[in-house]
Scaffold this motif. Structure first.
Motif, PDB file in Angstrom:
ATOM      1  N   GLU C  42       5.881 -18.322  61.526  1.00  0.00           N
ATOM      2  CA  GLU C  42       6.554 -18.586  60.256  1.00  0.00           C
ATOM      3  C   GLU C  42       8.004 -18.077  60.284  1.00  0.00           C
ATOM      4  OE1 GLU C  42       6.162 -17.125  55.605  1.00  0.00           O
ATOM      5  OE2 GLU C  42       4.916 -16.189  57.146  1.00  0.00           O
ATOM      6  N   PHE C  43       8.218 -16.934  60.923  1.00  0.00           N
ATOM      7  CA  PHE C  43       9.556 -16.344  60.916  1.00  0.00           C
ATOM      8  C   PHE C  43      10.524 -17.102  61.811  1.00  0.00           C
ATOM      9  CE2 PHE C  43       7.172 -12.316  59.732  1.00  0.00           C
ATOM     10  CZ  PHE C  43       7.390 -12.524  58.387  1.00  0.00           C
ATOM     11  N   TYR C 119      27.662 -17.070  62.375  1.00  0.00           N
ATOM     12  CA  TYR C 119      26.867 -15.888  62.690  1.00  0.00           C
ATOM     13  C   TYR C 119      25.383 -16.219  62.652  1.00  0.00           C
ATOM     14  CZ  TYR C 119      24.954 -11.184  62.257  1.00  0.00           C
ATOM     15  OH  TYR C 119      24.229 -10.047  62.439  1.00  0.00           O
ATOM     16  N   ARG C 123      22.881 -16.097  65.754  1.00  0.00           N
ATOM     17  CA  ARG C 123      21.896 -15.021  65.636  1.00  0.00           C
ATOM     18  C   ARG C 123      20.480 -15.586  65.795  1.00  0.00           C
ATOM     19  NH1 ARG C 123      19.206 -11.482  65.773  1.00  0.00           N
ATOM     20  NH2 ARG C 123      18.754  -9.646  64.516  1.00  0.00           N
TER      21      ARG C 123
ATOM     22  N   TYR D  55      14.520 -20.999  49.759  1.00  0.00           N
ATOM     23  CA  TYR D  55      15.520 -21.080  50.824  1.00  0.00           C
ATOM     24  C   TYR D  55      16.817 -20.489  50.323  1.00  0.00           C
ATOM     25  CZ  TYR D  55      18.666 -22.705  54.396  1.00  0.00           C
ATOM     26  OH  TYR D  55      19.589 -22.725  55.396  1.00  0.00           O
ATOM     27  N   ILE D  56      17.571 -19.839  51.220  1.00  0.00           N
ATOM     28  CA  ILE D  56      18.912 -19.394  50.858  1.00  0.00           C
ATOM     29  C   ILE D  56      19.853 -19.614  52.034  1.00  0.00           C
ATOM     30  CG2 ILE D  56      18.473 -16.941  51.439  1.00  0.00           C
ATOM     31  CD1 ILE D  56      20.327 -16.386  48.884  1.00  0.00           C
ATOM     32  N   ARG D  85       8.310 -12.965  51.810  1.00  0.00           N
ATOM     33  CA  ARG D  85       8.353 -12.373  53.157  1.00  0.00           C
ATOM     34  C   ARG D  85       9.338 -13.122  54.024  1.00  0.00           C
ATOM     35  NH1 ARG D  85       3.716 -11.848  56.963  1.00  0.00           N
ATOM     36  NH2 ARG D  85       3.573 -14.059  56.462  1.00  0.00           N
ATOM     37  N   LYS D  86       9.290 -14.442  53.925  1.00  0.00           N
ATOM     38  CA  LYS D  86      10.135 -15.308  54.753  1.00  0.00           C
ATOM     39  C   LYS D  86      11.617 -15.029  54.487  1.00  0.00           C
ATOM     40  CE  LYS D  86      11.406 -20.119  54.643  1.00  0.00           C
ATOM     41  NZ  LYS D  86      11.097 -21.499  54.241  1.00  0.00           N
ATOM     42  N   ASN D  89      12.713 -11.490  55.501  1.00  0.00           N
ATOM     43  CA  ASN D  89      12.888 -11.429  56.954  1.00  0.00           C
ATOM     44  C   ASN D  89      14.261 -11.958  57.382  1.00  0.00           C
ATOM     45  OD1 ASN D  89      12.216 -12.898  59.831  1.00  0.00           O
ATOM     46  ND2 ASN D  89      11.118 -10.978  59.541  1.00  0.00           N
ATOM     47  N   ILE D  90      14.677 -13.074  56.811  1.00  0.00           N
ATOM     48  CA  ILE D  90      16.000 -13.656  57.107  1.00  0.00           C
ATOM     49  C   ILE D  90      17.114 -12.677  56.705  1.00  0.00           C
ATOM     50  CG2 ILE D  90      17.618 -15.440  56.290  1.00  0.00           C
ATOM     51  CD1 ILE D  90      15.687 -16.686  58.164  1.00  0.00           C
ATOM     52  N   LEU D  93      17.165  -9.773  59.150  1.00  0.00           N
ATOM     53  CA  LEU D  93      17.707 -10.130  60.464  1.00  0.00           C
ATOM     54  C   LEU D  93      19.220 -10.255  60.432  1.00  0.00           C
ATOM     55  CD1 LEU D  93      15.148 -12.782  61.702  1.00  0.00           C
ATOM     56  CD2 LEU D  93      15.813 -10.695  62.919  1.00  0.00           C
ATOM     57  N   LEU D  94      19.756 -10.682  59.291  1.00  0.00           N
ATOM     58  CA  LEU D  94      21.201 -10.838  59.178  1.00  0.00           C
ATOM     59  C   LEU D  94      21.871  -9.523  58.773  1.00  0.00           C
ATOM     60  CD1 LEU D  94      21.322 -14.366  57.508  1.00  0.00           C
ATOM     61  CD2 LEU D  94      21.801 -13.779  59.887  1.00  0.00           C
ATOM     62  N   PHE D  96      21.681  -7.985  55.924  1.00  0.00           N
ATOM     63  CA  PHE D  96      22.157  -7.939  54.535  1.00  0.00           C
ATOM     64  C   PHE D  96      21.354  -6.984  53.664  1.00  0.00           C
ATOM     65  CE2 PHE D  96      23.907 -12.452  55.152  1.00  0.00           C
ATOM     66  CZ  PHE D  96      25.060 -11.930  55.699  1.00  0.00           C
TER      67      PHE D  96
END
Ligand SMILES: Nc1ncnc2c1ncn2[C@@H]1O[C@H](COP(=O)(O)OP(=O)(O)O)[C@@H](O)[C@H]1O
Ligand SMILES: Nc1ncnc2c1ncn2[C@@H]1O[C@H](COP(=O)(O)OP(=O)(O)O)[C@@H](O)[C@H]1O
Lengths: 115, 146, 146, 115
Positions: C42-43, C119, C123, D55-56, D85-86, D89-90, D93-94, D96
């Motif tokens: 999913e990730f 980025y 990434r 989504y973002i 969670r999704k 996680n994003i 990872l960035l 932020f």
């Protein structure tokens, strides 16, 4: 649109299936399995919580109607609650609101079984 | 503000997917998005979405049966706005697939579960054709007026 | 049970959309569905979804600027599983579009808002190429390992 | 995936933006308009309820960070709650999550402003 999840909530005299996502040809086997389990356990009072449902195919509607017929023969029924406007409209256009009982909320459907 | 009618331009989506039920929701999303862009009402959009889904689902079932599963060839779905309506074309390769969703006879009642798909398609769109395209093979074309 | 890994077969989606932001969500849905079918976590799926979305959004912005809006030509997005990875190709017509999301330089920090897209892409995916296809025009190709 | 809706809930000392759908390039102008309105009214305590967010985009994240910086200069802040969670996680990872304050639920974010 998400994959369909079907969660079963078992109460004393009835079962609620909470639907989330789309009931389409892909998730159809999952719906069938859930309905089969109910039939095998002779659970005939069933409420379908459609709050999270964003699509329903004709095959799924057919399976629900088939289940409802059989449940009625056994003194039970299958009732729908919390349809979105979009899905209610589809069900109505196809004339299925005359075949299946539909309630705005869970409570009124639960009460209709108790009555 | 971004929900305003589009100014014009060729509004068309083409989508080629593996012959599997799991890709039906991309097809429905494409119908929904095209309809949203071309100012179709939410209810008409839902009807077209269902008609296209029923056609694709039946084709996938029949084509997978014929090919024995994953050997089945992809489907090509083309959606476009056309003077006063939305047209959906679903192309597939190989021999013509006969299926009830296209027969107007089967569309008369909701009694028979197998004929339900047929009923839906004929109830929700104005025109249903199963035609042969010289280049792309057989095509199920439906049209919904706006 | 239906969520089991697919047995094989050519897992590929091709999607041609008008050059508009409103169709980005079909693209994301296509990425998500292909990833779900090819057992991507999913990730990782969400990362690829974002990388593809950022690339398409930047292309749409630049191509619409160039064409003055609705004259912009459609985008062709091809997604496929390829030995140990998922490849996304976004084809567009006309001259090469220069944009920051492809520069590895711009990808070093998150300080500059304009470089954020860059980025994100660098990434989240292993490989970024901007190549010329003799038939289909310029193509931004990225690859995410599984 | 639905179109993005942004609903503003105005409380005494803070504003909550309830997001539903996707914050992508298409809905970006809507996010910008909502943040601009807050800036113009000099409302600097803002909570983004991301429960319905699926989504973002990076541009949206950039706009949020820009707003947060400016709000801090004015003694306020912008905080995120109820990320899936999704999306968490994003954001992580960035990097932020080090720039923006994130809370699991509305109540704790509201309390953090009161403190
Ligand atoms: N008419 C039908 N409606 C809904 N589901 C069906 C129908 N016929 C078969 N199915 C089942 O739907 C499931 C999903 O199929 P699919 O996504 O095409 O891939 P696979 O067959 O490889 O699992 C299969 O288990 C299939 O047996
Ligand atoms: N970088 C960007 N990120 C997000 N939205 C943008 C960006 N640049 C422009 N926009 C705006 O997004 C909106 C939606 O655009 P689009 O769906 O392509 O069609 P249209 O421009 O015809 O409304 C436009 O109002 C556009 O100005």
């Amino acid at each position: 649109m998400k994959q369909c999840r079907i969660e079963r909530e078992q109460r004393e005299n009835l079962d609620i299936l909470h639907l989330d996502g789309a009931l389409d040809a892909y998730s159809f086997p999952r719906l069938e399995a859930a309905l089969r389990a109910l039939r095998e356990e002779n659970r005939n009072n069933v409420i379908l919580d459609c709050a999270g449902l964003d699509y329903i195919s004709s095959a799924s509607l057919g399976a629900l109607i088939g289940f409802a017929r059989r449940a009625r023969e056994n003194g039970g029924d299958l009732k729908l609650v919390k349809l979105s406007r979009k899905i209610y409209n589809i069900v109505e256009l196809l004339g299925f609101h005359k075949i299946l009982e539909i309630y705005p909320d869970l409570e009124s459907a639960v009460r209709s079984f108790a009555a | 503000m971004q929900d305003e009618p589009r100014s014009g331009g060729p509004e068309q989506i083409s989508l080629q997917i593996p012959c599997r039920y799991s890709y039906l929701r991309i097809v429905r999303q494409a119908v929904a998005d095209l309809c949203a862009q071309t100012c179709v009402s939410e209810f008409k959009a839902a009807q077209l979405e269902m008609a296209v889904d029923e056609i694709c689902a039946e084709l996938i079932e029949k084509l997978r049966q014929r090919a024995g599963g994953d050997g089945a060839q992809p489907l090509l779905v083309i959606l476009r706005r056309e003077s006063g309506g939305i047209v959906s074309e679903v192309y597939y390769s190989g021999q013509k697939v006969e299926f009830p969703a296209l027969s107007a006879d089967a569309a008369k009642s909701t009694e028979d579960a197998a004929a339900l798909g047929s009923y839906v398609v004929h109830r929700f769109v104005e025109k249903v054709e199963h035609v042969r395209d010289p280049e792309r093979g057989w095509c199920v074309r439906i049209r919904k007026a706006l």
